[in-house]
Design a protein around this motif. Structure first.
Motif, short mmCIF file in Angstrom:
data_model
loop_
_atom_site.label_atom_id
_atom_site.label_comp_id
_atom_site.label_asym_id
_atom_site.label_seq_id
_atom_site.Cartn_x
_atom_site.Cartn_y
_atom_site.Cartn_z
N GLY A 79 -36.22 -60.50 26.01
CA GLY A 79 -36.00 -59.91 27.37
C GLY A 79 -34.56 -60.73 27.82
N THR A 80 -33.55 -60.09 27.31
CA THR A 80 -32.10 -60.55 27.54
C THR A 80 -31.32 -60.07 28.33
N ALA A 81 -30.48 -60.70 29.24
CA ALA A 81 -29.60 -60.08 30.33
C ALA A 81 -28.59 -59.28 29.67
N VAL A 82 -27.59 -59.95 28.57
CA VAL A 82 -26.44 -59.22 28.22
C VAL A 82 -26.65 -59.43 26.75
N GLN A 83 -26.50 -58.32 25.92
CA GLN A 83 -26.76 -58.10 24.69
C GLN A 83 -25.34 -57.17 24.32
N VAL A 84 -24.56 -57.76 23.36
CA VAL A 84 -23.33 -57.20 22.87
C VAL A 84 -23.30 -57.11 21.35
N ARG A 85 -23.26 -55.99 20.76
CA ARG A 85 -23.07 -55.88 19.16
C ARG A 85 -22.28 -54.67 18.80
N GLY A 86 -22.13 -54.65 17.58
CA GLY A 86 -21.44 -53.36 16.92
C GLY A 86 -19.78 -53.41 17.39
N ALA A 87 -19.04 -54.60 17.32
CA ALA A 87 -17.83 -54.52 17.85
C ALA A 87 -17.55 -53.82 19.22
N SER A 88 -18.31 -54.27 20.05
CA SER A 88 -18.52 -54.01 21.56
C SER A 88 -17.76 -55.23 22.30
N THR A 89 -17.43 -55.12 23.51
CA THR A 89 -17.13 -56.08 24.47
C THR A 89 -17.49 -55.91 25.98
N VAL A 90 -17.90 -57.17 26.34
CA VAL A 90 -18.35 -57.22 27.80
C VAL A 90 -17.72 -58.38 28.59
N THR A 91 -17.18 -57.97 29.69
CA THR A 91 -16.35 -58.68 30.63
C THR A 91 -17.18 -58.80 31.78
N VAL A 92 -17.67 -60.17 32.22
CA VAL A 92 -18.55 -60.36 33.17
C VAL A 92 -17.93 -61.50 34.16
N ALA A 93 -17.86 -61.10 35.53
CA ALA A 93 -17.36 -61.99 36.64
C ALA A 93 -18.40 -62.13 37.64
#
Length: 173
Positions: free
Chosen positions: A87-101
């Motif tokens: 039960g994950t808040a943010v998952q990033v995979r497959g050469a993706s990017t997430v910027t969080v502020a």
């Protein structure tokens, strides 16, 4: 926008762009063993402002296959584990990017923030991750990967944190 009491994915972006402000996604149930996702992006570009993800079974934000998500003022709470125990808040995979502020994630299973695969990245500032429990399968079939991790970068991924608070993760963090 308010999405509640649904099955599967709350918001999905596939090969498209989405700008979203003032949204709530809550009480999503899985449609199959893969769990529910509050926001799923497949080769998408997403700008997310003032969002709340609550009481989901699975993932709040899932970015994969070269997606880019920019999220500000996001609150995630009460994630329940899906079939594999996450039960994950943010998952990033497959050469993706997430910027969080200015984000807060409280109450997850397995991993709070997870980046996996080469080329994938999470850049987070002013972010709180709290109360990450081990996967429900941790005592039986997944003892080598029990979870309870606040922030995880694996398999060549990158995580950058500035002004952060990671606490109450059962294994580390």
């Amino acid at each position: 926008l308010r999405i509640a009491d649904q099955t599967g994915v709350g918001i999905e972006v596939a090969n498209a762009t989405l700008d979203l402000e003032d949204s709530t996604v809550e009480r999503l149930r899985p449609s199959d063993q893969h769990g529910a996702r509050g926001l799923a992006s497949f080769r998408g570009t997403v700008s997310l402002r003032r969002a709340s993800f609550r009481a989901l079974v699975g993932w709040a934000i899932d970015a994969y296959e070269a997606s880019a998500i920019d999220a500000t003022d996001v609150h995630v709470e009460q994630l329940a584990p899906e079939y594999f125990g996450y039960g994950t808040a943010v998952q990033v995979r497959g050469a993706s990017t997430v910027t969080v502020a200015r984000a807060k994630g409280v109450g997850a299973y397995g991993v709070g923030l997870r980046a996996e695969d080469s080329g994938s990245a999470i850049d987070a500032m002013e972010t709180t991750v709290r109360t990450i429990s081990p996967r429900r399968c941790a005592m039986v079939e997944c003892t080598s990967e029990p979870g309870g991790i606040g922030v995880l970068a694996t398999d060549g991924a990158r995580v950058s944190l500035r002004r952060f608070d990671v606490a109450e993760a059962s294994l580390c963090g």
